[in-house]
Scaffold this active site. Structure first.
Site, PDB file in Angstrom:
ATOM      1  N   LYS A  67       5.988  -0.501   7.561  1.00  0.00           N
ATOM      2  CA  LYS A  67       5.501   0.791   7.079  1.00  0.00           C
ATOM      3  C   LYS A  67       6.613   1.799   7.264  1.00  0.00           C
ATOM      4  O   LYS A  67       7.150   1.959   8.357  1.00  0.00           O
ATOM      5  CB  LYS A  67       4.253   1.237   7.859  1.00  0.00           C
ATOM      6  N   SER A 121      -0.311   8.994   1.368  1.00  0.00           N
ATOM      7  CA  SER A 121       0.493  10.206   1.314  1.00  0.00           C
ATOM      8  C   SER A 121       1.449  10.304   2.510  1.00  0.00           C
ATOM      9  O   SER A 121       2.333  11.148   2.522  1.00  0.00           O
ATOM     10  CB  SER A 121      -0.404  11.445   1.247  1.00  0.00           C
ATOM     11  N   PHE A 122       1.258   9.422   3.499  1.00  0.00           N
ATOM     12  CA  PHE A 122       2.104   9.515   4.697  1.00  0.00           C
ATOM     13  C   PHE A 122       2.972   8.302   4.926  1.00  0.00           C
ATOM     14  O   PHE A 122       3.566   8.137   5.965  1.00  0.00           O
ATOM     15  CB  PHE A 122       1.244   9.804   5.924  1.00  0.00           C
ATOM     16  N   GLY A 123       3.057   7.420   3.932  1.00  0.00           N
ATOM     17  CA  GLY A 123       3.920   6.269   4.108  1.00  0.00           C
ATOM     18  C   GLY A 123       3.702   5.205   3.053  1.00  0.00           C
ATOM     19  O   GLY A 123       2.724   5.230   2.314  1.00  0.00           O
ATOM     20  N   GLY A 178       0.840  -1.200   0.000  1.00  0.00           N
ATOM     21  CA  GLY A 178       0.000   0.000   0.000  1.00  0.00           C
ATOM     22  C   GLY A 178       0.871   1.246   0.000  1.00  0.00           C
ATOM     23  O   GLY A 178       2.044   1.201   0.394  1.00  0.00           O
ATOM     24  N   ASP A 226     -10.382   5.988  11.426  1.00  0.00           N
ATOM     25  CA  ASP A 226     -10.285   5.615  10.008  1.00  0.00           C
ATOM     26  C   ASP A 226     -10.755   4.173   9.832  1.00  0.00           C
ATOM     27  O   ASP A 226     -10.118   3.373   9.143  1.00  0.00           O
ATOM     28  CB  ASP A 226      -8.846   5.813   9.527  1.00  0.00           C
TER      29      ASP A 226
HETATM   30  P1  ADP Z   1      -1.924   3.010   4.802  1.00  0.00           P
HETATM   31  O1  ADP Z   1      -1.521   4.161   5.661  1.00  0.00           O
HETATM   32  O2  ADP Z   1      -1.191   2.931   3.510  1.00  0.00           O
HETATM   33  O3  ADP Z   1      -3.412   2.884   4.635  1.00  0.00           O
HETATM   34  P2  ADP Z   1      -2.079   0.488   6.293  1.00  0.00           P
HETATM   35  O4  ADP Z   1      -1.515   0.340   7.663  1.00  0.00           O
HETATM   36  O5  ADP Z   1      -3.558   0.546   6.168  1.00  0.00           O
HETATM   37  O6  ADP Z   1      -1.386   1.751   5.623  1.00  0.00           O
HETATM   38  O7  ADP Z   1      -1.537  -0.701   5.403  1.00  0.00           O
HETATM   39  C1  ADP Z   1      -1.733  -0.724   3.995  1.00  0.00           C
HETATM   40  C2  ADP Z   1      -2.123  -2.116   3.546  1.00  0.00           C
HETATM   41  O8  ADP Z   1      -1.110  -3.052   3.897  1.00  0.00           O
HETATM   42  C3  ADP Z   1      -3.386  -2.650   4.208  1.00  0.00           C
HETATM   43  O9  ADP Z   1      -4.550  -2.248   3.538  1.00  0.00           O
HETATM   44  C4  ADP Z   1      -3.175  -4.143   4.144  1.00  0.00           C
HETATM   45  O10 ADP Z   1      -3.527  -4.632   2.867  1.00  0.00           O
HETATM   46  C5  ADP Z   1      -1.684  -4.280   4.312  1.00  0.00           C
HETATM   47  N1  ADP Z   1      -1.314  -4.546   5.721  1.00  0.00           N
HETATM   48  C6  ADP Z   1      -1.077  -3.626   6.680  1.00  0.00           C
HETATM   49  N2  ADP Z   1      -0.770  -4.210   7.855  1.00  0.00           N
HETATM   50  C7  ADP Z   1      -0.815  -5.541   7.643  1.00  0.00           C
HETATM   51  C8  ADP Z   1      -0.569  -6.701   8.464  1.00  0.00           C
HETATM   52  N3  ADP Z   1      -0.218  -6.598   9.753  1.00  0.00           N
HETATM   53  N4  ADP Z   1      -0.685  -7.919   7.894  1.00  0.00           N
HETATM   54  C9  ADP Z   1      -1.024  -8.041   6.586  1.00  0.00           C
HETATM   55  N5  ADP Z   1      -1.260  -7.001   5.770  1.00  0.00           N
HETATM   56  C10 ADP Z   1      -1.151  -5.757   6.273  1.00  0.00           C
HETATM   57 MG    MG Z   2      -4.979   2.007   5.644  1.00  0.00          MG
END
Ligand code: ADP
Ligand code: MG
Length: 352
Positions: free
Chosen positions: A55, A32-34, A29, A167
């Site tokens: 992340k 805009s912040f990571g 993913g 969120d």
């Molecule tokens: P963003 O700030 O980009 O929305 P997220 O923390 O929501 O960041 O993570 C982006 C994507 O990465 C999530 O929608 C998911 O698909 C995947 N993801 C994040 N954390 C996990 C995790 N612990 N295990 C599996 N997939 C993850």
């Molecule tokens: Mg997210």
């Protein structure tokens, strides 16, 4: 004091990670912040997990680390398992915060909801016993109810800890393959009001598709909160006055609605729904009256599903999606709602 010692010792014995330990994999993913990657470790060791999520975050990562540490100690089962967070200053782009979690699984609720099979594609993952029922609303309702219970359980954990997520949406709900439950991810916009972390600068980040009408939680009433985790005696009072947790409840209600109505699962249809609901002054019953006379077969099935058991599902939904935060049900009260009681009774009658 015991909790403090525990937290301190836990921090000391927990595995730590650094940049060179981590091998980047697929990008999961990018906001805009990571940027979020699936990652593994350069050297496999028995004490460290090998299937992780990283992340790389901007300055807001500091708060996200803080929130994850707090969740880890207070309500670990609500969220993806957080492993470690640190400031990585050698990057070309300048200082970044790196956050590591266990890779919980390959599907978010959003991914699962996009399938034509939903909710049956989730069924085998969470509750095998209903497969004896014929396909239809009764069976779909049970699966959706189980998902709702898991989401509300996770939210109750966060809210009892004093954290409002802000969120909540299907993209931020991950299916944990190991625990076979849905967990919350992405505490990037979360706020902790009880200890005085109210992260107003990130308010503009709120996702308008799932945001409750009040949008700016407490920012008008709350004097500027300290940016460091400084305990304040004021916060619990403010919590009681403003019920900021009900913001997440509204978002969870919209997820409930999307699960019941396949036609509301796309972004555009949800945006259109939000417009319709606003025109109805956020009165779901009025929205229903405007839709039902010309309902499509899909919409009719959605209402039928929520009308099962004397409309107990519809009752819960309408107590989550309300204009006034004060009138929305809390996560804890929702878990005690008769919508969830019926399950045990029905399971019994079904076995006989
Ligand atoms: P963003 O700030 O980009 O929305 P997220 O923390 O929501 O960041 O993570 C982006 C994507 O990465 C999530 O929608 C998911 O698909 C995947 N993801 C994040 N954390 C996990 C995790 N612990 N295990 C599996 N997939 C993850
Ligand atoms: Mg997210």
């Amino acid at each position: 004091f015991d909790m403090f010692v525990f937290a301190f010792v836990e921090r000391l014995i927990r595995p730590t990670y650094k940049k060179d330990d981590i091998v980047l994999g697929k990008k999961l993913g990018e906001g805009s912040f990571g940027v979020v990657y699936r990652v593994s470790l350069a050297k496999k060791t028995s004490s460290k997990r090998d299937d992780l999520v990283l992340k790389k975050a901007t300055e807001y990562g500091a708060v996200e680390i803080w929130m994850n540490e707090r969740v880890r100690r207070a309500c670990a089962s609500s969220c993806a398992e957080f492993l470690y967070g640190f400031l990585e200053s050698s990057s070309k782009k300048g200082a970044e915060y790196w956050l590591l979690w266990r890779f919980e699984g390959g599907a978010t609720l959003c991914d699962l909801m996009q399938s034509r099979e939903f909710p049956y594609n989730v069924e085998t993952m969470i509750l095998e016993e209903v497969q004896d029922l014929p396909k239809g609303q009764e069976r779909e309702n049970r699966i959706i109810r189980t998902i709702m219970r898991q989401i509300l359980f996770a939210l109750d954990g966060l809210h009892s800890t004093g954290i409002v997520h802000r969120d909540i949406k299907p993209q931020n709900i991950i299916f944990s393959e190991e625990s076979r439950t849905f967990k919350i991810i992405d505490l990037g916009a979360a706020t902790d009001l009880r200890v005085g972390i109210n992260y107003i600068p990130k308010e503009f980040l709120l996702d308008p598709r799932y945001a409750a009408p009040e949008q700016y939680i407490m920012s008008t009433q709350t004097p500027s909160a300290p940016s460091a985790p400084v305990a304040t005696a004021l916060s619990p009072v403010l919590w009681q006055l403003n019920l900021p947790d009900r913001f997440d409840i509204y978002s969870a209600g919209l997820i409930f609605l999307q699960m019941a109505f396949p036609g509301l699962r796309t972004d555009n249809s949800l945006i259109q729904f939000n417009r319709q609901l606003k025109r109805c002054d956020y009165d779901l019953a009025a929205w229903r009256r405007s839709i039902e006379p010309r309902a499509t077969p899909d919409q009719r099935r959605g209402f039928e599903l929520l009308d099962l058991d004397d409309g107990i599902g519809w009752e819960l939904l309408t107590s989550m999606v309300r204009y006034k935060a004060r009138q929305r049900i809390s996560a804890k009260a929702a878990l005690a709602h008769p919508y969830f009681d019926r399950e045990g009774l029905l399971a019994l009658s079904f076995m006989q």
